[in-house]
Design a protein around this motif. Sequence first.
Motif, PDB file in Angstrom:
ATOM      1  N   UNK A 226     -42.828 -16.585 -85.049  1.00 43.93           N
ATOM      2  CA  UNK A 226     -42.267 -17.159 -83.782  1.00 43.93           C
ATOM      3  C   UNK A 226     -43.597 -17.490 -82.854  1.00 43.93           C
ATOM      4  N   UNK A 227     -44.722 -16.679 -83.191  1.00 45.77           N
ATOM      5  CA  UNK A 227     -45.930 -16.967 -82.332  1.00 45.77           C
ATOM      6  C   UNK A 227     -46.415 -18.230 -82.187  1.00 45.77           C
TER       7      UNK A 227
ATOM      8  N   UNK B  36     -37.065 -27.824 -78.278  1.00 41.33           N
ATOM      9  CA  UNK B  36     -36.701 -27.485 -76.848  1.00 41.33           C
ATOM     10  C   UNK B  36     -36.515 -28.761 -75.970  1.00 41.33           C
ATOM     11  N   UNK B  37     -36.959 -29.640 -76.347  1.00 41.18           N
ATOM     12  CA  UNK B  37     -36.818 -30.951 -75.344  1.00 41.18           C
ATOM     13  C   UNK B  37     -35.410 -31.068 -74.744  1.00 41.18           C
ATOM     14  N   UNK B  38     -35.207 -31.138 -73.591  1.00 39.85           N
ATOM     15  CA  UNK B  38     -34.101 -31.346 -72.795  1.00 39.85           C
ATOM     16  C   UNK B  38     -33.253 -29.936 -72.618  1.00 39.85           C
ATOM     17  N   UNK B  39     -34.057 -28.935 -72.959  1.00 33.88           N
ATOM     18  CA  UNK B  39     -33.243 -27.487 -72.637  1.00 33.88           C
ATOM     19  C   UNK B  39     -33.335 -27.441 -71.081  1.00 33.88           C
ATOM     20  N   UNK B  40     -32.527 -26.740 -70.681  1.00 35.05           N
ATOM     21  CA  UNK B  40     -32.547 -26.348 -69.351  1.00 35.05           C
ATOM     22  C   UNK B  40     -33.337 -25.000 -69.172  1.00 35.05           C
ATOM     23  N   UNK B  41     -33.346 -24.311 -67.986  1.00 32.41           N
ATOM     24  CA  UNK B  41     -34.026 -23.321 -67.821  1.00 32.41           C
ATOM     25  C   UNK B  41     -33.486 -21.935 -68.345  1.00 32.41           C
TER      26      UNK B  41
ATOM     27  N   UNK C 166     -37.601 -18.080 -75.279  1.00 28.97           N
ATOM     28  CA  UNK C 166     -38.517 -17.227 -75.046  1.00 28.97           C
ATOM     29  C   UNK C 166     -38.347 -15.777 -75.408  1.00 28.97           C
ATOM     30  N   UNK C 167     -37.199 -15.195 -74.862  1.00 24.24           N
ATOM     31  CA  UNK C 167     -36.900 -13.725 -74.894  1.00 24.24           C
ATOM     32  C   UNK C 167     -36.606 -13.523 -76.219  1.00 24.24           C
ATOM     33  N   UNK C 168     -35.758 -14.262 -76.995  1.00 23.19           N
ATOM     34  CA  UNK C 168     -35.717 -14.314 -78.592  1.00 23.19           C
ATOM     35  C   UNK C 168     -36.560 -14.102 -79.335  1.00 23.19           C
ATOM     36  N   UNK C 169     -37.635 -15.322 -79.146  1.00 21.06           N
ATOM     37  CA  UNK C 169     -38.847 -14.931 -79.899  1.00 21.06           C
ATOM     38  C   UNK C 169     -39.674 -13.745 -79.687  1.00 21.06           C
ATOM     39  N   UNK C 170     -39.533 -13.193 -78.541  1.00 24.39           N
ATOM     40  CA  UNK C 170     -40.349 -12.064 -78.428  1.00 24.39           C
ATOM     41  C   UNK C 170     -39.596 -10.777 -78.799  1.00 24.39           C
ATOM     42  N   UNK C 171     -38.372 -10.643 -78.495  1.00 28.55           N
ATOM     43  CA  UNK C 171     -37.564  -9.483 -78.940  1.00 28.55           C
ATOM     44  C   UNK C 171     -37.383  -9.436 -80.477  1.00 28.55           C
ATOM     45  N   UNK C 172     -37.326 -10.629 -81.134  1.00 25.77           N
ATOM     46  CA  UNK C 172     -37.560 -10.791 -82.607  1.00 25.77           C
ATOM     47  C   UNK C 172     -38.775  -9.996 -83.418  1.00 25.77           C
TER      48      UNK C 172
ATOM     49  N   UNK D 280     -44.281 -19.936 -79.456  1.00 27.08           N
ATOM     50  CA  UNK D 280     -44.724 -19.350 -77.926  1.00 27.08           C
ATOM     51  C   UNK D 280     -46.202 -19.733 -77.621  1.00 27.08           C
ATOM     52  N   UNK D 281     -46.953 -20.246 -78.463  1.00 25.38           N
ATOM     53  CA  UNK D 281     -48.308 -20.588 -78.088  1.00 25.38           C
ATOM     54  C   UNK D 281     -48.054 -22.065 -77.729  1.00 25.38           C
ATOM     55  N   UNK D 282     -47.211 -22.890 -78.277  1.00 24.07           N
ATOM     56  CA  UNK D 282     -47.008 -24.159 -77.792  1.00 24.07           C
ATOM     57  C   UNK D 282     -46.470 -24.111 -76.379  1.00 24.07           C
ATOM     58  N   UNK D 283     -45.363 -23.492 -76.156  1.00 22.75           N
ATOM     59  CA  UNK D 283     -44.702 -23.239 -74.727  1.00 22.75           C
ATOM     60  C   UNK D 283     -45.809 -22.948 -73.967  1.00 22.75           C
TER      61      UNK D 283
END
Length: 68
Positions: A36-37, A13-18, A25-31, A40-43
Amino acid sequence: MDIDIRKAVLANVSGNNKEQLESTIVDAIQSGEEKMLPGLGVLFEVIWKESDNQKKEEMLATLSSGLK
């Protein structure tokens, strides 16, 4: 084989914009996939480390409220 999940997630995710971060994040949660957990923990760890005490208190209040 040892995998450094933190480094892998941060490199991914380095260099990703908002918008890209939000999409990730949304994709990880919706999947709903448990694999993916860790990502999300790292984020969340990044958010926590970059937050001041007031923001941490807000996050804790939100989390506490969401777990009731």
